[in-house]
Design an enzyme around this catalytic site. Sequence first.
Site, PDB file in Angstrom:
ATOM      1  N   SER A  32       0.822  -1.214   0.000  1.00 19.89           N
ATOM      2  CA  SER A  32       0.000   0.000   0.000  1.00 19.89           C
ATOM      3  C   SER A  32       0.848   1.252   0.000  1.00 19.89           C
ATOM      4  O   SER A  32       1.727   1.415   0.846  1.00 19.89           O
ATOM      5  CB  SER A  32      -0.867   0.065   1.264  1.00 19.89           C
ATOM      6  OG  SER A  32      -1.882  -0.863   1.216  1.00 19.89           O
ATOM      7  N   HIS A  63      -3.334   0.592  -5.006  1.00 20.58           N
ATOM      8  CA  HIS A  63      -2.689  -0.608  -5.565  1.00 20.58           C
ATOM      9  C   HIS A  63      -2.924  -0.615  -7.071  1.00 20.58           C
ATOM     10  O   HIS A  63      -4.012  -0.946  -7.533  1.00 20.58           O
ATOM     11  CB  HIS A  63      -3.299  -1.880  -4.966  1.00 20.58           C
ATOM     12  CG  HIS A  63      -2.848  -2.159  -3.578  1.00 20.58           C
ATOM     13  ND1 HIS A  63      -1.802  -2.998  -3.305  1.00 20.58           N
ATOM     14  CD2 HIS A  63      -3.287  -1.702  -2.400  1.00 20.58           C
ATOM     15  CE1 HIS A  63      -1.622  -3.047  -2.001  1.00 20.58           C
ATOM     16  NE2 HIS A  63      -2.513  -2.269  -1.425  1.00 20.58           N
ATOM     17  N   HIS A  85      -5.554  -8.994  -2.330  1.00 21.62           N
ATOM     18  CA  HIS A  85      -5.716  -9.336  -0.912  1.00 21.62           C
ATOM     19  C   HIS A  85      -6.832 -10.348  -0.739  1.00 21.62           C
ATOM     20  O   HIS A  85      -7.820 -10.340  -1.480  1.00 21.62           O
ATOM     21  CB  HIS A  85      -6.067  -8.084  -0.098  1.00 21.62           C
ATOM     22  CG  HIS A  85      -5.017  -7.015  -0.159  1.00 21.62           C
ATOM     23  ND1 HIS A  85      -4.921  -6.142  -1.215  1.00 21.62           N
ATOM     24  CD2 HIS A  85      -4.013  -6.701   0.701  1.00 21.62           C
ATOM     25  CE1 HIS A  85      -3.900  -5.325  -0.999  1.00 21.62           C
ATOM     26  NE2 HIS A  85      -3.339  -5.641   0.149  1.00 21.62           N
ATOM     27  N   TYR A  87      -9.009 -10.328   1.535  1.00 20.97           N
ATOM     28  CA  TYR A  87     -10.275  -9.676   1.918  1.00 20.97           C
ATOM     29  C   TYR A  87     -11.063  -9.170   0.717  1.00 20.97           C
ATOM     30  O   TYR A  87     -12.223  -8.785   0.851  1.00 20.97           O
ATOM     31  CB  TYR A  87     -10.033  -8.532   2.923  1.00 20.97           C
ATOM     32  CG  TYR A  87      -9.169  -7.401   2.416  1.00 20.97           C
ATOM     33  CD1 TYR A  87      -9.630  -6.518   1.443  1.00 20.97           C
ATOM     34  CD2 TYR A  87      -7.899  -7.207   2.931  1.00 20.97           C
ATOM     35  CE1 TYR A  87      -8.834  -5.496   0.974  1.00 20.97           C
ATOM     36  CE2 TYR A  87      -7.095  -6.187   2.464  1.00 20.97           C
ATOM     37  CZ  TYR A  87      -7.570  -5.334   1.483  1.00 20.97           C
ATOM     38  OH  TYR A  87      -6.777  -4.333   1.015  1.00 20.97           O
ATOM     39  N   GLU A  88     -10.436  -9.163  -0.466  1.00 15.86           N
ATOM     40  CA  GLU A  88     -11.196  -8.783  -1.668  1.00 15.86           C
ATOM     41  C   GLU A  88     -12.150  -9.899  -2.064  1.00 15.86           C
ATOM     42  O   GLU A  88     -12.980  -9.712  -2.961  1.00 15.86           O
ATOM     43  CB  GLU A  88     -10.235  -8.438  -2.812  1.00 15.86           C
ATOM     44  CG  GLU A  88      -9.426  -7.175  -2.537  1.00 15.86           C
ATOM     45  CD  GLU A  88      -8.381  -6.903  -3.610  1.00 15.86           C
ATOM     46  OE1 GLU A  88      -8.765  -6.542  -4.728  1.00 15.86           O
ATOM     47  OE2 GLU A  88      -7.183  -7.078  -3.320  1.00 15.86           O
ATOM     48  N   ALA A 115       2.432  -2.115   4.171  1.00 21.17           N
ATOM     49  CA  ALA A 115       2.217  -1.110   5.211  1.00 21.17           C
ATOM     50  C   ALA A 115       1.600  -1.856   6.388  1.00 21.17           C
ATOM     51  O   ALA A 115       0.768  -2.736   6.188  1.00 21.17           O
ATOM     52  CB  ALA A 115       1.269  -0.028   4.711  1.00 21.17           C
ATOM     53  N   MET A 213      -2.606  -6.866   6.597  1.00 25.44           N
ATOM     54  CA  MET A 213      -3.631  -7.713   5.948  1.00 25.44           C
ATOM     55  C   MET A 213      -3.095  -8.381   4.689  1.00 25.44           C
ATOM     56  O   MET A 213      -3.859  -8.676   3.776  1.00 25.44           O
ATOM     57  CB  MET A 213      -4.842  -6.863   5.573  1.00 25.44           C
ATOM     58  CG  MET A 213      -5.425  -6.064   6.719  1.00 25.44           C
ATOM     59  SD  MET A 213      -6.720  -4.964   6.128  1.00 25.44           S
ATOM     60  CE  MET A 213      -6.888  -3.869   7.548  1.00 25.44           C
ATOM     61  N   SER A 214      -1.794  -8.594   4.630  1.00 26.72           N
ATOM     62  CA  SER A 214      -1.239  -9.185   3.401  1.00 26.72           C
ATOM     63  C   SER A 214      -0.048 -10.059   3.739  1.00 26.72           C
ATOM     64  O   SER A 214       0.117 -10.502   4.874  1.00 26.72           O
ATOM     65  CB  SER A 214      -0.815  -8.059   2.445  1.00 26.72           C
ATOM     66  OG  SER A 214       0.276  -7.342   2.990  1.00 26.72           O
ATOM     67  N   ASN A 237       1.291   3.460  10.729  1.00 26.79           N
ATOM     68  CA  ASN A 237       0.463   4.011  11.816  1.00 26.79           C
ATOM     69  C   ASN A 237       0.733   3.173  13.056  1.00 26.79           C
ATOM     70  O   ASN A 237       1.254   2.069  12.950  1.00 26.79           O
ATOM     71  CB  ASN A 237      -1.035   3.911  11.443  1.00 26.79           C
ATOM     72  CG  ASN A 237      -1.431   2.486  11.109  1.00 26.79           C
ATOM     73  OD1 ASN A 237      -1.167   2.005   9.993  1.00 26.79           O
ATOM     74  ND2 ASN A 237      -2.023   1.783  12.056  1.00 26.79           N
ATOM     75  N   HIS A 249      -7.179   4.505   5.858  1.00 27.23           N
ATOM     76  CA  HIS A 249      -6.349   4.108   4.720  1.00 27.23           C
ATOM     77  C   HIS A 249      -5.578   5.321   4.187  1.00 27.23           C
ATOM     78  O   HIS A 249      -4.463   5.177   3.683  1.00 27.23           O
ATOM     79  CB  HIS A 249      -7.243   3.487   3.633  1.00 27.23           C
ATOM     80  CG  HIS A 249      -6.482   2.828   2.512  1.00 27.23           C
ATOM     81  ND1 HIS A 249      -5.452   1.940   2.722  1.00 27.23           N
ATOM     82  CD2 HIS A 249      -6.606   2.922   1.167  1.00 27.23           C
ATOM     83  CE1 HIS A 249      -4.971   1.517   1.544  1.00 27.23           C
ATOM     84  NE2 HIS A 249      -5.651   2.108   0.587  1.00 27.23           N
TER      85      HIS A 249
HETATM   86  N1  HPA Z   1      -3.797  -2.903  10.863  1.00 25.55           N
HETATM   87  C1  HPA Z   1      -3.911  -3.752   9.828  1.00 25.55           C
HETATM   88  N2  HPA Z   1      -3.413  -3.496   8.639  1.00 25.55           N
HETATM   89  C2  HPA Z   1      -2.759  -2.349   8.456  1.00 25.55           C
HETATM   90  C3  HPA Z   1      -2.599  -1.420   9.486  1.00 25.55           C
HETATM   91  C4  HPA Z   1      -3.146  -1.713  10.755  1.00 25.55           C
HETATM   92  O1  HPA Z   1      -3.042  -0.946  11.728  1.00 25.55           O
HETATM   93  N3  HPA Z   1      -1.895  -0.382   8.965  1.00 25.55           N
HETATM   94  C5  HPA Z   1      -1.639  -0.685   7.672  1.00 25.55           C
HETATM   95  N4  HPA Z   1      -2.155  -1.879   7.344  1.00 25.55           N
END
Ligand code: HPA
Length: 277
Positions: A32, A63, A85, A87-88, A115, A213-214, A237, A249
Site C-alpha cells: 500500500s 494498488h 488481498h 479480503y477482496e 504497510a 492484511m497481506s 500508523n 487508509h
Molecule cells: N492494521 C492492519 N493493517 C494495516 C494497518 C493496521 O493498523 N496499517 C496498515 N495496514
Amino acid sequence: MSELSRIEIAVAHIRSKLSSGLQPRVGIVLGSGLGALADSMEIEVALPYQTIPGFLSSTVEGHAGKLCLGTLGGVPAAVMQGRIHLYEGHPEKDVVFPVRVLCRMGVEALVVTNAAGGIDRSFSSGEMMLLTDHLNLTGRNPLMGENDEAIGPRFPDMSVAYEPSLRAIAHEVAAVEGFELREGVYAGLLGPTYETPAEVRMLRTLGASAVGMSTVLEVIAARHMGVPVLGLSVISNLAAGLSLGPLSHDEVKETADRVQDRVLALIRGFGQRLLAS
Ligand code: HPA
C-alpha cells in the site's frame, strides 16, 4: 487445468512480451502506498494484471495492478505494482498466483513489502521493520487442497520463512544510507477491518510487533517453491488503541508515500548487493 499449467501459461505470456530476453533476478511486491517505486525502474514492459492469464486485478485504491519488468539500479527485476488481498474475496490460490509466477520465472529472492500497524510500543510511524517471522492469522493457507509436488512439497518447512542472510544485506544497505531498520514479527490478519484495541493487545501477547492484511500467504507460496524471502513493513500508523483517533487508509498511504524514497534506496541497494554477493 493443473495449477502448474496455469503458472506456466502466465510465465510464457510474460516472456513473450520481453523481446530482450530479460531474466528477472529479484521479484518485488509493492505494498500500500509504495507503488510509485516502480517509476524508478528502467521499465521494459509494464503489463496490467488483467492482460496476464490467471492474474486478477486489485480493486484496492493505492494498488495499481501492473507487473513491471526491467531493471532497478541495474538489477533485472519483476515488480508487482499492487497485490491481491484475501479480503477482496478471492480464493487464496488467486492471491498468491502472481508470486508463484515470479518464482517460476526463476527469481533468486522475493522482496515483499507492506504497510503495517505498529504494535511494538517502541515503534513510531514512518519506521521500517524487517520481518523475522510471521503469524498467519488469516485462517487460510494457499497450499490447501491437492498438492502438486512439481510446485513444492506437501508439508513445507516454515522454520526459516524470512532468510537471515537477506536481512543482513538489508541492514548493510540501511547503514550505508544512514537509517535504522527495526526487526519483528508480522501478524497477518484477514481484514478488511482494522483491529480492535483488544485484538491489538492479544497480538502483542502472541509476540507480534506489527499487523497487516497481506504478505503471509505470498510468503508461504514462495517458501513452498524454495525461494528465499526478504519481508519489509513500513510502519504506517500505530495499531488501534495506541494513538488517539481512528485509523484510516489515507493515513496509511500518506505515511508510505513519505518514506518511499528510503524504501526505494533500500530495495535498490539490496538488489545490487545481492547480485554482487
Ligand atoms: N492494521 C492492519 N493493517 C494495516 C494497518 C493496521 O493498523 N496499517 C496498515 N495496514
